[in-house]
Design an enzyme around this catalytic site. Structure first.
Site, PDB file in Angstrom:
ATOM      1  N   ARG A 163      79.124  34.899   7.307  1.00  0.00           N
ATOM      2  CA  ARG A 163      77.842  34.907   8.017  1.00  0.00           C
ATOM      3  C   ARG A 163      76.697  35.084   7.019  1.00  0.00           C
ATOM      4  NH1 ARG A 163      76.315  38.590  13.276  1.00  0.00           N
ATOM      5  NH2 ARG A 163      76.758  40.361  11.912  1.00  0.00           N
ATOM      6  N   ASP A 445      74.706  48.933  13.427  1.00  0.00           N
ATOM      7  CA  ASP A 445      74.276  47.981  12.412  1.00  0.00           C
ATOM      8  C   ASP A 445      72.849  47.536  12.719  1.00  0.00           C
ATOM      9  OD1 ASP A 445      74.457  46.138  14.435  1.00  0.00           O
ATOM     10  OD2 ASP A 445      76.002  44.912  13.489  1.00  0.00           O
TER      11      ASP A 445
HETATM   12  C1  LIG Z   1      76.185  43.559  16.098  1.00  0.00           C
HETATM   13  C2  LIG Z   1      77.042  42.932  15.072  1.00  0.00           C
HETATM   14  O1  LIG Z   1      76.599  42.172  14.274  1.00  0.00           O
HETATM   15  S1  LIG Z   1      78.677  43.393  14.991  1.00  0.00           S
HETATM   16  C3  LIG Z   1      79.185  42.816  13.376  1.00  0.00           C
HETATM   17  C4  LIG Z   1      78.666  43.664  12.312  1.00  0.00           C
HETATM   18  N1  LIG Z   1      79.294  44.969  12.321  1.00  0.00           N
HETATM   19  C5  LIG Z   1      80.475  45.152  11.705  1.00  0.00           C
HETATM   20  O2  LIG Z   1      80.971  44.240  11.121  1.00  0.00           O
HETATM   21  C6  LIG Z   1      81.141  46.491  11.768  1.00  0.00           C
HETATM   22  C7  LIG Z   1      81.926  46.766  10.514  1.00  0.00           C
HETATM   23  N2  LIG Z   1      82.534  48.077  10.565  1.00  0.00           N
HETATM   24  C8  LIG Z   1      82.282  49.043   9.649  1.00  0.00           C
HETATM   25  O3  LIG Z   1      81.467  48.855   8.755  1.00  0.00           O
HETATM   26  C9  LIG Z   1      83.025  50.326   9.750  1.00  0.00           C
HETATM   27  O4  LIG Z   1      84.149  50.186  10.570  1.00  0.00           O
HETATM   28  C10 LIG Z   1      82.207  51.499  10.328  1.00  0.00           C
HETATM   29  C11 LIG Z   1      80.980  51.732   9.460  1.00  0.00           C
HETATM   30  C12 LIG Z   1      81.766  51.204  11.740  1.00  0.00           C
HETATM   31  C13 LIG Z   1      83.069  52.750  10.347  1.00  0.00           C
HETATM   32  O5  LIG Z   1      83.410  53.006   9.027  1.00  0.00           O
HETATM   33  P1  LIG Z   1      84.255  54.282   8.587  1.00  0.00           P
HETATM   34  O6  LIG Z   1      83.883  55.468   9.384  1.00  0.00           O
HETATM   35  O7  LIG Z   1      84.148  54.363   7.115  1.00  0.00           O
HETATM   36  O8  LIG Z   1      85.693  53.881   8.991  1.00  0.00           O
HETATM   37  P2  LIG Z   1      87.016  54.653   8.665  1.00  0.00           P
HETATM   38  O9  LIG Z   1      86.775  55.844   7.784  1.00  0.00           O
HETATM   39  O10 LIG Z   1      87.718  54.926   9.940  1.00  0.00           O
HETATM   40  O11 LIG Z   1      87.816  53.564   7.860  1.00  0.00           O
HETATM   41  C14 LIG Z   1      89.193  53.642   7.648  1.00  0.00           C
HETATM   42  C15 LIG Z   1      89.587  52.512   6.752  1.00  0.00           C
HETATM   43  O12 LIG Z   1      89.313  51.272   7.406  1.00  0.00           O
HETATM   44  C16 LIG Z   1      88.463  50.485   6.596  1.00  0.00           C
HETATM   45  N3  LIG Z   1      87.553  49.759   7.477  1.00  0.00           N
HETATM   46  C17 LIG Z   1      86.769  50.241   8.467  1.00  0.00           C
HETATM   47  N4  LIG Z   1      86.111  49.246   9.060  1.00  0.00           N
HETATM   48  C18 LIG Z   1      86.470  48.105   8.426  1.00  0.00           C
HETATM   49  C19 LIG Z   1      86.126  46.762   8.603  1.00  0.00           C
HETATM   50  N5  LIG Z   1      85.270  46.384   9.557  1.00  0.00           N
HETATM   51  N6  LIG Z   1      86.668  45.858   7.780  1.00  0.00           N
HETATM   52  C20 LIG Z   1      87.544  46.225   6.812  1.00  0.00           C
HETATM   53  N7  LIG Z   1      87.924  47.508   6.611  1.00  0.00           N
HETATM   54  C21 LIG Z   1      87.388  48.429   7.416  1.00  0.00           C
HETATM   55  C22 LIG Z   1      87.726  51.443   5.723  1.00  0.00           C
HETATM   56  O13 LIG Z   1      87.268  50.787   4.565  1.00  0.00           O
HETATM   57  C23 LIG Z   1      88.803  52.480   5.441  1.00  0.00           C
HETATM   58  O14 LIG Z   1      89.657  51.967   4.445  1.00  0.00           O
HETATM   59  P3  LIG Z   1      90.571  52.924   3.519  1.00  0.00           P
HETATM   60  O15 LIG Z   1      91.421  53.741   4.443  1.00  0.00           O
HETATM   61  O16 LIG Z   1      91.336  51.994   2.693  1.00  0.00           O
HETATM   62  O17 LIG Z   1      89.636  53.794   2.738  1.00  0.00           O
HETATM   63  O1  LIG Z   2      75.850  39.858  15.705  1.00  0.00           O
HETATM   64  C1  LIG Z   2      76.233  40.303  16.751  1.00  0.00           C
HETATM   65  C2  LIG Z   2      75.411  41.019  17.661  1.00  0.00           C
HETATM   66  O2  LIG Z   2      75.924  41.495  18.677  1.00  0.00           O
HETATM   67  O3  LIG Z   2      74.211  41.118  17.369  1.00  0.00           O
HETATM   68 MG   LIG Z   3      73.657  40.006  15.581  1.00  0.00          MG
END
Ligand SMILES: CC(=O)SCCNC(=O)CCNC(=O)[C@H](O)C(C)(C)COP(=O)(O)OP(=O)(O)OC[C@H]1O[C@@H](n2cnc3c(N)ncnc32)[C@H](O)[C@@H]1OP(=O)(O)O
Ligand SMILES: O=CC(=O)O
Ligand SMILES: [Mg+2]
Length: 529
Positions: A163, A445
């Protein structure tokens, strides 16, 4: 370190060791070429957004376009879906950070949307190291040693989808002929240049998610950029495939048209619910009859959200296109099994609703949600990779239903404080370089934070911005709460000592109390990083 740049292209940022492999003269020449050809159209389209917003502020209401009726009534389909994108029951998303890229690719999800957008703070290092991570991920050489743990790819990984940034964002560190380039073109061109051929050689292709578009003309611009890039790189037309996020209220009126513009390059639509809610607030912020309740009450079962979700599904399947569901913001809750079970139940319900409606897949925010979401989609899909053949002739959605913005109550002090708290916490993290954070056990986010800050702005100004105890939300009330919520946010954030949180509070106050509504919170923020 210095690098050679093509004529007319200037980089105003540090070139750290390793960046030269991304910022090659040839890759930058593609950025420059696309910029020279398409930047004037991006600027025209951004100006058209402002003009349309002005008309809506003056009372105009959107409707399906009369001039494109022939597209909506026509009998056409998008190009056949490539095999690598046929099965997208679960798509994990996350910032393009090295460890998360590896974890997401290994997560067991069918596909992985790596994010230069909503979940990414677009500072220079994040953008360029993100591209380095992509080069290594595509070639499967990506690895990392961190905290005594070694990260590398499994044999089977998710299909990669990228993206790039939306049309509104610049890449301020790169100038072509003295002007900033588009962030989206920068992200897209570098990724294409370095990876498209390698991806094709490995049986997939260059796949994208396109965010925050407001019209089919904006989709046409992407399509023209795709055609130009394919020509420049010697790739067959139709190699690139892109899923468009329908995440603005105006795009909801042009779903057919957006698919049509991209029909050779389309990979369907996604219901980007968070930006969608933000867009509704933003576009109708001056409408005295419109004021949404506490953020937590605006869910996918709200009538206007239901209308949007069903129209997207129906539109996609009619055109042979995948319909991908959005993101439940719930994430696993550590150390509290009861709360965790409630959160997981919320994700389950969300995915079950999408799957039963007919969606082909949906997004998850965290690897801990992949299996659960997969179970819900598999219950409905069985062995089938998707359910594009599930047409929904029973669904009829009118403009009035898309614009039926409810619930309006309750607006509570807790909801107001929540918005202020989340806004400050998220802005502080973003300024410090992290674009996605867990706050109060939810994924936050740029899109979710936009809802929080725009609700505060609107509640101050709308006659309906009244708390359930009868008090009118005012700028003074918000100003009084900001220091209290800043203190809480600093205590909650792992890096709460960072001065970015105090700066975030100042920006939040300015944004929510000033007369002018800032189009995107990331625009003023970007000038600070
Ligand atoms: C509205 C929109 O646009 S939605 C799309 C955009 N939003 C996203 O993509 C959300 C992405 N998610 C994240 O960034 C994270 O999950 C968060 C910030 C929400 C939570 O993060 P944390 O609290 O650090 O998660 P947590 O501690 O439970 O993580 C555990 C493990 O999973 C991994 N992990 C967590 N989320 C993700 C993810 N989305 N992708 C890959 N790995 C992940 C962490 O890196 C961690 O790895 P490790 O055990 O090897 O150290
Ligand atoms: O990118 C996704 C959203 O819900 O905004
Ligand atoms: Mg969006």
């Amino acid at each position: 370190m210095t690098i050679t740049t093509p004529p007319g292209l200037e980089i105003r940022a540090e070139i750290k060791p390793g960046y030269e492999q991304i910022l090659t003269p040839e890759a930058l020449a593609l950025v420059a070429d696309l910029t020279r050809r398409f930047e004037p159209r991006r600027q025209e389209l951004l100006a058209a957004r402002i003009e349309r917003a002005r008309r809506i502020d003056a009372g105009e209401r959107p409707d399906f376009l009369p001039e494109t009726r022939y597209i909506r009534d026509g009998d056409w389909k998008i190009a056949p879906i490539p095999q690598a994108l046929e099965c997208r029951r679960v798509e994990i998303t996350g910032p393009v950070e090295r460890k998360m890229v590896i974890n997401a690719l290994n997560s067991g999800a069918d596909s992985y949307m790596t994010d230069f957008e909503d979940s990414n703070s677009p500072n220079w290092d994040n953008q360029v190291t993100g591209q380095i991570n992509m080069v290594d991920a595509v070639r499967r050489t990506i690895s990392l040693e961190q905290n005594g743990k070694r990260y590398q790819l499994n044999d089977k990984v998710a299909t990669l989808v990228v993206r790039p940034r939306g049309w509104h964002l610049d890449e301020k560190h790169v100038l072509v002929d003295g002007k900033r380039v588009s962030g989206g073109i920068f992200d897209f061109a570098l990724f294409m240049f370095h990876n498209a051929k390698e991806q094709l050689a490995r049986g997939a292709g260059p796949y994208f998610y396109l965010p925050k578009m407001e019209s089919h003309l904006e989709a046409r611009l992407w399509n023209d950029i795709f055609i130009a890039t394919q020509e420049a790189l010697g790739l067959p037309r139709g190699t690139i495939r892109a899923t468009v996020l329908i995440e603005t209220i105006l795009a909801a009126f042009e779903m057919d048209e957006i698919l049509y513009e991209l029909r050779e390059h389309s990979a369907g639509l996604n219901a980007g619910r968070w930006d969608y809610i933000f867009s509704c607030i933003k576009k109708f912020k001056l409408d005295k009859d419109f004021c949404l309740a506490d953020r937590a009450k605006v869910t996918m079962t709200a009538p206007f959200m239901r209308a949007y979700a069903l129209l997207l599904l129906k539109t996609c399947h009619k055109r042979g296109a995948p319909a991908i569901g959005g993101m439940a913001a719930l994430i696993p809750i550590k150390n509290d099994p009861e709360k965790n079970e409630i959160a997981m139940g919320g994700v389950r319900t969300d995915k079950a609703r999408d799957a039963t409606d007919g969606y082909d897949g949906g997004w998850v925010a965290h690897p801990g949600l992949v299996e659960l979401a997969m179970t819900e989609f598999t219950k409905v899909l069985g062995e089938r990779p998707n359910q594009i053949d599930k047409l929904r002739p029973d669904v009829e959605v009118t403009a009035a239903q898309l614009l039926d913005f409810k619930p309006e109550t309750p607006i509570t002090e807790a909801g107001l404080r929540y918005n202020i708290n989340v806004g400050i916490h998220y802005l502080g993290a973003w300024l410090a370089g992290n674009g996605c954070v867990p706050i109060h056990n939810l994924m936050e986010d740029a899109a979710t934070a936009e809802i929080s800050r725009s609700q505060v702005w609107q509640w101050i100004r709308s006659p309906k911005g009244v708390l359930d105890d009868g008090r009118k939300v005012t700028a003074e009330m918000v100003r009084a709460m900001i220091p209290e919520e800043l203190a809480k946010a600093k205590a909650d954030a792992p890096n709460g000592d960072n001065p970015s949180y105090a700066r975030a509070a100042a920006i939040f106050e300015e944004m929510s109390t000033s007369e002018q509504f800032a189009e995107f919170l990331t625009l003023p923020l970007y000038e600070e990083i």
